[in-house]
Design an enzyme around this catalytic site. Structure first.
Site, PDB file in Angstrom:
ATOM      1  N   SER A   1       0.834  -1.212   0.000  1.00  0.00           N
ATOM      2  CA  SER A   1       0.000   0.000   0.000  1.00  0.00           C
ATOM      3  C   SER A   1       0.864   1.256   0.000  1.00  0.00           C
ATOM      4  CB  SER A   1      -0.914   0.016   1.230  1.00  0.00           C
ATOM      5  OG  SER A   1      -0.152   0.265   2.386  1.00  0.00           O
TER       6      SER A   1
ATOM      7  N   ILE B   1       3.105   4.465  -0.157  1.00  0.00           N
ATOM      8  CA  ILE B   1       4.389   4.815  -0.788  1.00  0.00           C
ATOM      9  C   ILE B   1       5.118   3.552  -1.274  1.00  0.00           C
ATOM     10  CG2 ILE B   1       6.681   5.822  -0.332  1.00  0.00           C
ATOM     11  CD1 ILE B   1       5.256   7.708   1.708  1.00  0.00           C
TER      12      ILE B   1
ATOM     13  N   SER C   1      10.685  10.509   7.948  1.00  0.00           N
ATOM     14  CA  SER C   1       9.544  11.427   7.976  1.00  0.00           C
ATOM     15  C   SER C   1       9.977  12.775   8.532  1.00  0.00           C
ATOM     16  CB  SER C   1       8.437  10.858   8.860  1.00  0.00           C
ATOM     17  OG  SER C   1       7.468  11.860   9.108  1.00  0.00           O
TER      18      SER C   1
ATOM     19  N   TYR D   1       6.610   7.732  17.206  1.00  0.00           N
ATOM     20  CA  TYR D   1       6.841   7.679  15.753  1.00  0.00           C
ATOM     21  C   TYR D   1       7.932   8.686  15.373  1.00  0.00           C
ATOM     22  CZ  TYR D   1       5.811   8.344  10.754  1.00  0.00           C
ATOM     23  OH  TYR D   1       5.906   8.458   9.386  1.00  0.00           O
TER      24      TYR D   1
ATOM     25  N   LYS E   1      11.620   7.927  13.825  1.00  0.00           N
ATOM     26  CA  LYS E   1      12.071   8.469  12.540  1.00  0.00           C
ATOM     27  C   LYS E   1      13.385   9.233  12.723  1.00  0.00           C
ATOM     28  CE  LYS E   1       8.997   6.661  10.003  1.00  0.00           C
ATOM     29  NZ  LYS E   1       9.326   5.802   8.860  1.00  0.00           N
TER      30      LYS E   1
HETATM   31  N1  NAP Z   1       2.067   9.141   4.345  1.00  0.00           N
HETATM   32  C1  NAP Z   1       2.811  10.115   4.825  1.00  0.00           C
HETATM   33  O1  NAP Z   1       2.395  11.275   4.902  1.00  0.00           O
HETATM   34  C2  NAP Z   1       4.214   9.834   5.275  1.00  0.00           C
HETATM   35  C3  NAP Z   1       5.016  10.925   5.605  1.00  0.00           C
HETATM   36  C4  NAP Z   1       6.315  10.694   6.000  1.00  0.00           C
HETATM   37  C5  NAP Z   1       6.814   9.421   6.068  1.00  0.00           C
HETATM   38  N2  NAP Z   1       6.004   8.367   5.764  1.00  0.00           N
HETATM   39  C6  NAP Z   1       6.596   7.028   5.861  1.00  0.00           C
HETATM   40  O2  NAP Z   1       6.384   6.362   4.631  1.00  0.00           O
HETATM   41  C7  NAP Z   1       6.342   4.965   4.855  1.00  0.00           C
HETATM   42  C8  NAP Z   1       5.099   4.388   4.166  1.00  0.00           C
HETATM   43  O3  NAP Z   1       3.972   5.000   4.709  1.00  0.00           O
HETATM   44  P1  NAP Z   1       2.588   5.118   3.945  1.00  0.00           P
HETATM   45  O4  NAP Z   1       2.104   6.486   4.146  1.00  0.00           O
HETATM   46  O5  NAP Z   1       2.721   4.624   2.553  1.00  0.00           O
HETATM   47  O6  NAP Z   1       1.685   4.190   4.871  1.00  0.00           O
HETATM   48  P2  NAP Z   1       0.855   2.841   4.606  1.00  0.00           P
HETATM   49  O7  NAP Z   1       0.046   2.945   3.363  1.00  0.00           O
HETATM   50  O8  NAP Z   1       0.172   2.568   5.892  1.00  0.00           O
HETATM   51  O9  NAP Z   1       1.986   1.764   4.360  1.00  0.00           O
HETATM   52  C9  NAP Z   1       2.715   1.191   5.389  1.00  0.00           C
HETATM   53  C10 NAP Z   1       3.136  -0.176   4.939  1.00  0.00           C
HETATM   54  O10 NAP Z   1       3.941  -0.754   5.977  1.00  0.00           O
HETATM   55  C11 NAP Z   1       3.444  -2.059   6.222  1.00  0.00           C
HETATM   56  N3  NAP Z   1       3.718  -2.530   7.570  1.00  0.00           N
HETATM   57  C12 NAP Z   1       3.324  -2.010   8.747  1.00  0.00           C
HETATM   58  N4  NAP Z   1       3.707  -2.798   9.752  1.00  0.00           N
HETATM   59  C13 NAP Z   1       4.365  -3.851   9.193  1.00  0.00           C
HETATM   60  C14 NAP Z   1       4.973  -5.010   9.704  1.00  0.00           C
HETATM   61  N5  NAP Z   1       4.976  -5.284  11.017  1.00  0.00           N
HETATM   62  N6  NAP Z   1       5.553  -5.869   8.850  1.00  0.00           N
HETATM   63  C15 NAP Z   1       5.538  -5.639   7.516  1.00  0.00           C
HETATM   64  N7  NAP Z   1       4.958  -4.578   6.970  1.00  0.00           N
HETATM   65  C16 NAP Z   1       4.378  -3.689   7.799  1.00  0.00           C
HETATM   66  C17 NAP Z   1       1.949  -1.944   5.991  1.00  0.00           C
HETATM   67  O11 NAP Z   1       1.369  -3.225   5.838  1.00  0.00           O
HETATM   68  P3  NAP Z   1      -0.215  -3.472   6.149  1.00  0.00           P
HETATM   69  O12 NAP Z   1      -0.958  -2.947   4.962  1.00  0.00           O
HETATM   70  O13 NAP Z   1      -0.299  -4.954   6.293  1.00  0.00           O
HETATM   71  O14 NAP Z   1      -0.516  -2.728   7.405  1.00  0.00           O
HETATM   72  C18 NAP Z   1       1.951  -1.113   4.718  1.00  0.00           C
HETATM   73  O15 NAP Z   1       2.213  -1.923   3.598  1.00  0.00           O
HETATM   74  C19 NAP Z   1       6.344   4.754   6.362  1.00  0.00           C
HETATM   75  O16 NAP Z   1       7.658   4.415   6.788  1.00  0.00           O
HETATM   76  C20 NAP Z   1       5.949   6.119   6.897  1.00  0.00           C
HETATM   77  O17 NAP Z   1       6.469   6.338   8.172  1.00  0.00           O
HETATM   78  C21 NAP Z   1       4.719   8.546   5.367  1.00  0.00           C
END
Ligand code: NAP
Length: 230
Positions: free
Chosen positions: A71, A73, A198, A223, A227
Site C-alpha cells: 500500500s 508509498i 519522515s 513515531y 524516525k
Molecule cells: N504518508 C505520509 O504522509 C508519510 C510521511 C512521512 C513518512 N512516511 C513514511 O512512509 C512509509 C510508508 O507510509 P505510507 O504512508 O505509505 O503508509 P501505509 O500505506 O500505511 O503503508 C505502510 C506499509 O507498511 C506495512 N507494515 C506495517 N507494519 C508492518 C509489519 N509489522 N511488517 C511488515 N509490513 C508492515 C503496511 O502493511 P499493512 O498494509 O499490512 O498494514 C503497509 O504496507 C512509512 O515508513 C511512513 O512512516 C509517510
C-alpha cells in the site's frame, strides 16, 4: 486609605526555562521547515525539480526489495520500479493483501518479474527467516527500500518484548538492512539502501529511551523519535 499594592512572584527554574525555550524554538523551526517542505506547498515546490525523463530509464536485471509494498508509498515505489523493468520483491506481512497488490502491479506494468515475500517486520525471528530464505536465491540486491512503517497509538509490546513502533520502524529496518548486507555487497558499487523517514522527526530530539519506557506514552511522539533514530 493606603494604596493597595499587588505583588506577584514567579519561581521558574533555569532548567524549566531552557526546556520551554528549546521546545518553542523546535516547534517554530519545524513549523516553518515543515510548511516549506512537507505540506502540499512543499510538494508542489519540490515537484518542479522532478524530471519525468528520469522515469524513462530501463533497469532490467536490477533486483529491488521494497518493504511494506502492498500500500501507499511502498506500493507506488514497487510499481514504479517494476514499470522501469526491475525485478521487484515485495515484502508484505499479509499474504492476501500482498497477492492483491502484486497482481495489480503485474497487470499495470506488464512486468512478470514481481514477487511476494511474506514477513512481519515487527519480529526479528521472522526477519531472520525471510533473510535466510532470500539469501538462498543467491541474487544480488541492488536496491533495498525500507519503507514499511506504522504509528501505533497504544503502547503494545511484541512477543519478542519490543515496543511495536520501535520494533517495525527502527529494529525492522535495521535488521533487514544488516541481514541483506552480504547480498547488497554482491551488487556493490551499484547497491542502494533507502529508508523512508519522515519530516515528523523534526518535532523531537534524539533520545536514548528507544522504547518509550519512561513517561506517558504517545504514539505520535514515539513515531517521531523512531524516525529521528532511523
Ligand atoms: N504518508 C505520509 O504522509 C508519510 C510521511 C512521512 C513518512 N512516511 C513514511 O512512509 C512509509 C510508508 O507510509 P505510507 O504512508 O505509505 O503508509 P501505509 O500505506 O500505511 O503503508 C505502510 C506499509 O507498511 C506495512 N507494515 C506495517 N507494519 C508492518 C509489519 N509489522 N511488517 C511488515 N509490513 C508492515 C503496511 O502493511 P499493512 O498494509 O499490512 O498494514 C503497509 O504496507 C512509512 O515508513 C511512513 O512512516 C509517510
Amino acid at each position: 486609605m493606603k494604596n493597595a499594592t499587588l505583588h506577584f512572584e514567579f519561581h521558574i527554574s533555569i532548567t524549566a526555562l531552557i526546556m520551554f525555550l528549546l521546545k518553542t524554538w523546535r516547534a517554530s523551526a519545524f513549523g516553518v521547515y515543515g510548511y516549506l517542505n512537507f505540506t502540499r506547498n512543499g510538494f508542489l515546490e519540490h515537484s518542479k525539480k522532478f524530471k519525468p525523463e528520469d522515469m524513462e530509464i530501463r533497469i532490467e536485471g536490477k533486483n529491488c526489495v521494497v518493504t511494506g509494498a502492498n500500500s501507499g508509498i511502498g506500493f507506488a515505489t514497487a510499481e514504479a520500479l517494476a514499470s522501469c523493468g526491475a525485478t521487484v520483491y515485495m515484502v508484505c506481512r499479509n499474504k492476501e493483501k500482498g497477492e492483491t497488490a502484486l497482481s495489480k502491479i503485474q497487470s499495470s506494468t506488464g512486468n512478470p518479474n514481481v514477487h511476494l515475500e511474506v514477513c512481519d517486520l515487527s519480529s526479528i525471528s521472522e526477519i531472520k527467516s525471510f533473510a535466510s530464505r532470500f539469501s538462498s536465491k543467491d541474487v544480488p540486491v541492488h536496491v533495498l527500500v525500507n519503507n514499511a512503517g506504522l504509528m501505533e497509538q497504544k503502547r503494545v509490546t511484541t512477543s519478542e518484548g519490543f515496543e511495536l513502533n520501535f520494533a517495525v520502524n527502527v529494529l525492522g529496518s535495521y535488521a533487514t538492512t544488516e541481514l541483506m548486507l552480504p547480498l547488497l555487497e554482491i551488487a556493490s558499487p551499484d547497491a542502494r539502501v533507502i529508508t523512508v523517514s519522515s519530516g515528523g522527526m523534526y518535532t523531537t530530539p534524539l533520545t536514548s529511551d528507544l522504547q518509550f519506557s519512561d513517561g506517558k506514552f504517545s504514539g505520535a511522539e514515539q513515531y517521531a523519535r523512531n524516525k529521528r533514530v532511523q
